[in-house]
Design an enzyme around this catalytic site. Structure first.
Site, PDB file in Angstrom:
ATOM      1  N   TYR A 206       0.857  -1.191   0.000  1.00 19.40           N
ATOM      2  CA  TYR A 206       0.000   0.000   0.000  1.00 19.40           C
ATOM      3  C   TYR A 206       0.885   1.229   0.000  1.00 19.40           C
ATOM      4  CZ  TYR A 206      -3.780   3.164   1.588  1.00 19.40           C
ATOM      5  OH  TYR A 206      -4.693   4.187   1.708  1.00 19.40           O
TER       6      TYR A 206
ATOM      7  N   LYS B 154      -1.619  -1.415  -3.858  1.00 20.20           N
ATOM      8  CA  LYS B 154      -2.656  -0.389  -3.817  1.00 20.20           C
ATOM      9  C   LYS B 154      -1.941   0.957  -3.872  1.00 20.20           C
ATOM     10  CE  LYS B 154      -6.109   1.639  -0.694  1.00 20.20           C
ATOM     11  NZ  LYS B 154      -6.684   1.598   0.677  1.00 20.20           N
TER      12      LYS B 154
END
Length: 302
Positions: free
Chosen positions: A136, A165
């Site tokens: 992320y 992400k």
């Protein structure tokens, strides 16, 4: 190849009036997000789930409970992030024991390591678990950017690092990732409003907050693009854009998850308030969110 699906919802954590986890309401929320909002996967204990204010025991029970409640209808991705690598390893092992299908791990925040430090952080976690890992990268919250070269190095060396992400507007960054990623690695948008631009560059899907409210509509937009109808996807993007921005850009720039929790409470999905230092929306902010949802309802979007 690990398949988390194209629509992943970063799930809020429901609290009761005493700001304790509302375990009974968790069952309602999980069913709502899977059955009504068409989530392919749920992220539990992520930023939207207020992970930074949850105890380790709460995090473990939330993952265990969500796995049990999902009953295989959606993949469960556990947020196991911490800026202390050893603690993140402990949380990841706990999630693995709890039955999670994968883990979401954010860039180490506050201590702002070098790119080599970021590499060593994710390497240590990847070597400690068999769970698929979604990295992320959110520079605005963490203070550093994971450069594409670092992500690609990790994805190339560790088969269980399967996705990233990405929450930023650097399209050159996304192009580099998609162009050079190994076949097992997928890129996800971490910002609802950037989902379609990311898809146009080859990203796979979205880890969404707005899907709490407009999940089926987001899935239609993604499916339209994937199925070769970019004009329809663009039309849906424009229709949904007020909600995309409303969840993150209401007056005073109220941080996630205060706006989406208010939106859910308005819809009768009671998820309670927020733990300090996060606070609920005020009257002005709440009215803004109500108007966004009302406007979309008129157009048939909600």
């Amino acid at each position: 190849m690990t398949d988390f699906g194209r629509l992943v919802t970063a799930m809020v954590t429901p609290f009761d009036e005493n700001l304790q986890v509302n375990w009974e309401q968790l069952a309602t929320l999980v069913d709502y997000l899977i059955e009504e909002k068409k989530s392919d996967a749920l992220v539990v204990c992520g930023t939207t789930g207020e992970s930074s204010t949850l105890t380790d025991d709460e995090r473990k029970r939330l993952v265990e409970s969500t796995v049990r409640l999902a009953k295989g209808r959606a993949k469960i991705i556990a947020g196991t992030s911490n800026n202390d690598t050893l603690h993140s390893i402990e949380l990841t092992k706990m999630a693995e024991d709890a039955g999670a299908d994968g883990t979401l791990i954010v860039t180490p925040y506050y201590n702002r390591p070098s790119q080599e430090g970021v590499y060593q952080h994710f390497k240590a976690i990847a070597q400690s678990t068999s769970l698929p890992i979604m990295m992320y990268n959110i520079p605005s919250r963490c203070g550093i950017n994971v450069e594409p070269e670092t992500t690609l190095r990790l994805a190339g060396e560790f088969s269980n690092i399967v996705a990233s992400k990405e929450s930023h507007g650097d399209m050159d960054h996304i192009t580099t990732l998609v162009s050079h990623a190994p076949s097992h690695f997928r890129v996800y948008s971490g910002d609802d409003s950037l989902t379609l631009p990311y898809l146009s560059l080859g990203a796979y899907g979205v880890v969404s907050v707005a899907s709490h409210v407009i999940g089926p509509q987001i899935k239609k937009m993604v499916d339209a693009f994937v199925q070769g109808d970019p004009v329809r996807a663009m039309k849906l993007h424009h229709e949904l854009f007020p909600v995309f921005r409303g969840m993150f850009n209401c007056p005073n720039r109220v941080p996630n998850p205060a706006p989406v929790k208010h939106a859910l409470n308005l819809k009768g999905i009671t998820v309670g308030g927020l733990r300090l230092p996060m606070i609920p929306v005020n009257e002005e902010e709440g009215l803004f969110i109500e108007n966004v949802l009302a406007t979309l309802a008129v157009t048939g979007g909600v």
